[in-house]
Each structure stands twice: as C-alpha cells, then as structure tokens.
Design an enzyme around this catalytic site. Structure first.
Site, PDB file in Angstrom:
ATOM      1  N   PRO A   2       0.662  -1.374  -0.146  1.00 46.55           N
ATOM      2  CA  PRO A   2      -0.127   0.045  -0.051  1.00 46.55           C
ATOM      3  C   PRO A   2       0.759   1.277   0.078  1.00 46.55           C
ATOM      4  O   PRO A   2       1.693   1.426   0.721  1.00 46.55           O
ATOM      5  CB  PRO A   2      -0.847  -0.051   1.486  1.00 46.55           C
ATOM      6  CG  PRO A   2      -0.780  -1.485   1.577  1.00 46.55           C
ATOM      7  CD  PRO A   2       0.602  -2.099   0.922  1.00 46.55           C
ATOM      8  N   GLU A   3       0.503   2.160  -0.755  1.00 46.88           N
ATOM      9  CA  GLU A   3       1.106   3.471  -0.878  1.00 46.88           C
ATOM     10  C   GLU A   3       0.303   4.769  -0.441  1.00 46.88           C
ATOM     11  O   GLU A   3      -0.621   4.304   0.463  1.00 46.88           O
ATOM     12  CB  GLU A   3       1.626   3.841  -2.228  1.00 46.88           C
ATOM     13  CG  GLU A   3       2.360   2.694  -2.773  1.00 46.88           C
ATOM     14  CD  GLU A   3       2.578   2.934  -4.497  1.00 46.88           C
ATOM     15  OE1 GLU A   3       2.376   4.279  -5.035  1.00 46.88           O
ATOM     16  OE2 GLU A   3       2.805   2.034  -5.300  1.00 46.88           O
TER      17      GLU A   3
END
Length: 282
Positions: A2-3
């Site tokens: 996840p960014e």
C-alpha cells in the site's frame, strides 16, 4: 505494498470508526507484529490498553493513533498485506488476525496481516510525528510540506528521478505505482538524473505525483492485490484510471505507442517510450 493513497483511505476509515472510542486490553497473536517494540509484546500491551482514540494521523505510508491525555501513540505500518478491520465477533478464529482490541460500544479493532511484513509499536511524539517516523520527508498532503524546499532537495540528488521519488527522504508516500504514473504525467524517463533537472521540470514531477495521488485517494486507492482493502472491507477502484502501471503491451492513451515494462532494481518500471524517451548518454 500500500502507498500513500491506500494508507490515507485506511486512515480516514479508522478515524470515522474509532475516534472517541476506547481500546480495551490488546491481544497480540503473533510476536512478529510487535518486533520493533522496545520491551516487546508486554510493553506494547501496557502502552496501548484502556486508551481513548482522539485522532488518526498519517505521514507517507505510516499511520498513528493519538490518545487522549497521553504522549504515546500507536504507530502502524501496513507492510504488504496489513489491514485494519472492525469486526463484531471475537477474532481469535481468524488465522491472519495478529493483534486486536475490544472497543467501547461493541466490536473489535483488528490488525490483520497475512504476510506479516507489517508492524505495530507504541512510540512517543517527536514534534509533529512519532520518533520512528521522523526520518522520512513530509508528504504533499501535510501542512508542513514545503514544495519549493522539496524541489531544491530533489535537484541535489545524484540519482535517477524514480529512485529519488521512492527513497522517501525528499517526499514520502510515493511507491512504485504512483512513481510510474507521476513520471508518465510529467513526460519524464525514470532514469533521468534528478540533479540535471531544471527547477520547472523537478516541480512538474512533484505536482504530477501530488495530483495522481489526490485522484487515487478520492477513488479509495488502487487494489491490485485483494489483500488491500479499506476498514469497511471495500477495495479501491483507481486501477481503472492507471495510465502505465500494469498496462505493458497496451497503447498509451496520449500518443498511441505501446507501453513497455522494464527491469528496475528488484521491481519494474512502466513507461511510454515515445512520451518518456531515454535520456541522452553523456
């Protein structure tokens, strides 16, 4: 992994669901989840029990829960598969539940992590962020983000522009997906040397990163991996708006050239060979 947009989606969901609620005694089901905690699981359990959540903050890919009347916060990094979920049943039967707290008003806050690369820890605030987070740069959505200073810092780096975006020191929160998307929008090859960019080009890259991540936040993030879900269990839908990432072999929407996928360190880069030509060799 996840960014920033995915982590911001989780942050918003957590704040909506648990702000003002008390966390009861924590159950830690896997020691790896608290491997970064000084004092181990016992210290972690003592620090994050019987506390009321006031707000939930984020910098880059890090989250932290702020508690009423406490100088300690609960820091979380989702790693590759970490999730926060609110469930009604006791989660001990869930093989991927690594830690959980009963909530006032019913239900449990659960940290799930199938691959166990994520982690939780209790830490003290050092200024506007926990000490464990203080080493990374501000992200574009923080009040403290100084874009002109970030442009100057970027132009001092003697590395390819994509490496600079990913190293988290100039600006945090950008990972492989949004680096590729920002560089496509800025018409920039990922190996262009950052210290050879003029001010306008460097700023164009940062603005492109901010813009694409803002759009992704509104879409709930990108859910290539079914392990990434928001607090309510829903997947993000920004994948349908991606221009280059994961689209190798497809035509560029801007010029029609075929998107290519290239080796980049231990991962891949995606670009349009016409819109993002390779830099000239000196």
């Amino acid at each position: 992994m996840p960014e920033l947009p995915e982590v911001e989606t989780v942050r918003r969901g957590l704040e909506e669901k648990i702000a003002g609620r008390e966390l009861g005694p924590v159950a830690v089901a896997h020691p790896r989840t608290v491997r970064r905690q000084p004092g181990g699981a016992g210290q972690f359990a003592a620090d994050v029990r019987d506390v009321t959540v006031s707000t939930v903050h984020r910098r880059g890919k890090y989250l932290w829960l702020v508690f009423d009347g406490s100088d300690r916060v609960l820091v979380a990094h989702l790693g590759m598969s970490g999730q926060f979920r609110i469930v009604e049943d006791e989660p001990g039967h869930d093989p991927h539940a690594r830690a959980w707290w009963p909530l006032t008003g019913g239900g449990n806050l659960v940290f799930r992590d199938q691959r166990t690369f994520g982690w939780l820890m209790s830490d003290q605030l050092a200024g506007d962020a926990p000490g464990v987070v203080a080493h990374i740069g501000h992200d574009p959505f923080e009040e403290g983000f100084d874009r002109p200073a970030a442009v100057r810092a970027l132009r001092r780096k003697r590395s390819g522009i994509k490496r600079v975006l990913l190293d988290q020191t100039v600006v945090s929160g950008i990972g492989n997906i949004y680096a590729d998307e920002a560089l496509w929008r800025a018409r920039m090859h990922p190996e262009r040397r950052a210290d050879r960019l003029d001010r306008a080009a460097a700023e164009r890259v940062l603005v492109a990163a901010e813009t694409v991540m803002s759009e992704a936040i509104e879409a709930g993030g990108t859910s290539f991996d079914p392990l990434y879900v928001a607090v309510n269990g829903e997947s993000g839908w920004f994948e349908r708006n991606l221009e280059v990432y994961g689209r190798d072999g497809e035509p560029c929407s801007r010029c029609g050239a075929t998107i290519v996928r290239e080796r980049f360190t231990n991962r891949s880069s995606h670009r349009c060979p016409r819109c993002q030509p390779a830099p000239r060799r000196s």
